[in-house]
Design a protein around this motif. Structure first.
Motif, PDB file in Angstrom:
ATOM      1  N   GLY A 132       1.069  -3.671 -10.014  1.00 60.85           N
ATOM      2  CA  GLY A 132       0.385  -4.592  -9.114  1.00 60.85           C
ATOM      3  C   GLY A 132      -0.129  -3.953  -7.838  1.00 60.85           C
ATOM      4  N   VAL A 133      -0.396  -2.661  -7.886  1.00 62.20           N
ATOM      5  CA  VAL A 133      -0.880  -1.933  -6.710  1.00 62.20           C
ATOM      6  C   VAL A 133      -2.349  -1.590  -6.917  1.00 62.20           C
ATOM      7  N   GLU A 134      -3.184  -1.941  -5.921  1.00 65.09           N
ATOM      8  CA  GLU A 134      -4.608  -1.612  -6.004  1.00 65.09           C
ATOM      9  C   GLU A 134      -4.998  -0.503  -5.044  1.00 65.09           C
ATOM     10  N   THR A 135      -4.442  -0.539  -3.821  1.00 68.68           N
ATOM     11  CA  THR A 135      -4.793   0.466  -2.823  1.00 68.68           C
ATOM     12  C   THR A 135      -3.584   1.318  -2.482  1.00 68.68           C
ATOM     13  N   VAL A 136      -3.833   2.598  -2.232  1.00 65.25           N
ATOM     14  CA  VAL A 136      -2.763   3.539  -1.880  1.00 65.25           C
ATOM     15  C   VAL A 136      -3.207   4.387  -0.693  1.00 65.25           C
ATOM     16  N   ALA A 137      -2.234   5.016  -0.049  1.00 67.26           N
ATOM     17  CA  ALA A 137      -2.511   5.998   0.992  1.00 67.26           C
ATOM     18  C   ALA A 137      -2.313   7.362   0.352  1.00 67.26           C
ATOM     19  N   VAL A 155       5.132   5.995  -3.536  1.00 66.06           N
ATOM     20  CA  VAL A 155       6.344   5.863  -2.735  1.00 66.06           C
ATOM     21  C   VAL A 155       6.194   4.731  -1.730  1.00 66.06           C
ATOM     22  N   ASP A 156       7.197   3.851  -1.686  1.00 62.24           N
ATOM     23  CA  ASP A 156       7.317   2.843  -0.632  1.00 62.24           C
ATOM     24  C   ASP A 156       8.280   3.417   0.394  1.00 62.24           C
ATOM     25  N   ASP A 157       7.752   3.898   1.519  1.00 60.77           N
ATOM     26  CA  ASP A 157       8.583   4.576   2.511  1.00 60.77           C
ATOM     27  C   ASP A 157       9.479   3.619   3.292  1.00 60.77           C
ATOM     28  N   ILE A 158       9.092   2.362   3.402  1.00 64.63           N
ATOM     29  CA  ILE A 158       9.899   1.396   4.147  1.00 64.63           C
ATOM     30  C   ILE A 158      11.198   1.111   3.400  1.00 64.63           C
ATOM     31  N   GLY A 171      12.178   2.993   0.885  1.00 68.13           N
ATOM     32  CA  GLY A 171      12.713   4.280   0.446  1.00 68.13           C
ATOM     33  C   GLY A 171      12.833   4.406  -1.059  1.00 68.13           C
ATOM     34  N   VAL A 172      11.875   3.836  -1.790  1.00 66.43           N
ATOM     35  CA  VAL A 172      11.923   3.879  -3.251  1.00 66.43           C
ATOM     36  C   VAL A 172      10.618   4.427  -3.821  1.00 66.43           C
ATOM     37  N   THR A 173      10.740   5.039  -4.998  1.00 68.53           N
ATOM     38  CA  THR A 173       9.578   5.493  -5.750  1.00 68.53           C
ATOM     39  C   THR A 173       9.209   4.394  -6.734  1.00 68.53           C
ATOM     40  N   LEU A 174       7.971   3.911  -6.657  1.00 72.77           N
ATOM     41  CA  LEU A 174       7.530   2.812  -7.515  1.00 72.77           C
ATOM     42  C   LEU A 174       7.115   3.306  -8.894  1.00 72.77           C
ATOM     43  N   ALA A 175       6.465   4.461  -8.952  1.00 71.28           N
ATOM     44  CA  ALA A 175       6.024   5.027 -10.225  1.00 71.28           C
ATOM     45  C   ALA A 175       5.838   6.523 -10.048  1.00 71.28           C
ATOM     46  N   SER A 176       6.055   7.258 -11.123  1.00 70.67           N
ATOM     47  CA  SER A 176       5.831   8.704 -11.060  1.00 70.67           C
ATOM     48  C   SER A 176       5.289   9.205 -12.387  1.00 70.67           C
ATOM     49  N   VAL A 177       4.459  10.234 -12.292  1.00 70.18           N
ATOM     50  CA  VAL A 177       3.848  10.861 -13.467  1.00 70.18           C
ATOM     51  C   VAL A 177       3.792  12.353 -13.207  1.00 70.18           C
ATOM     52  N   LYS A 205       0.855  -1.189   0.000  1.00 71.89           N
ATOM     53  CA  LYS A 205       0.000   0.000   0.000  1.00 71.89           C
ATOM     54  C   LYS A 205       0.889   1.237   0.000  1.00 71.89           C
ATOM     55  N   PRO A 206       1.395   1.632  -1.187  1.00 69.56           N
ATOM     56  CA  PRO A 206       2.292   2.791  -1.245  1.00 69.56           C
ATOM     57  C   PRO A 206       1.553   4.106  -1.014  1.00 69.56           C
ATOM     58  N   ARG A 207       2.344   5.133  -0.768  1.00 68.45           N
ATOM     59  CA  ARG A 207       1.799   6.471  -0.546  1.00 68.45           C
ATOM     60  C   ARG A 207       1.732   7.181  -1.899  1.00 68.45           C
TER      61      ARG A 207
END
Length: 116
Positions: A85-90, A43-46, A48-54, A26-28
């Protein structure tokens, strides 16, 4: 002493970030709004990586008004999230009011399939 606009936003941002944190499942969804452009990233804060950006500066995003650009960015980030593969985000509004372009981006991302 009165706070500047930036200092006020930074305070609100820190208050939000104490609560909201992203994980791999559940990325931010972080939103940044400048005067001309709008940016969104997962962002995956644990780790410390950015999964996707636009951003509204990307080649695939063409829109007339700033609100239309925000909607296009929201749709695009939702598509990239489903590919990853991400469905829910914060949702992290980053100290901005949930209004205008930030709200438009969030609603477009929801319509495109993201849950938050």
């Amino acid at each position: 002493m009165a706070l500047s606009k930036l200092e006020r936003r930074q305070r609100i941002k820190h208050r939000i970030r104490k609560i909201i944190s992203g994980t791999a499942t559940k990325p931010r969804l972080s939103v940044f709004r400048s005067n001309k452009e709008i940016y969104a990233q997962l962002v995956d804060d644990i780790a410390g990586v950015t999964l996707a950006s636009v951003s509204s500066r990307d080649k695939g995003i063409t829109a007339g008004t700033k609100a239309e650009a925000a909607a296009a960015v929201g749709k695009s980030i939702a598509e990239k999230a489903t590919k990853a593969g991400v469905e829910t985000v914060a949702f992290d509004r980053n100290g901005y009011l949930y209004h205008g372009r930030v709200k438009t981006l969030a609603e477009a991302a929801r319509e495109a399939g993201l849950k938050f």
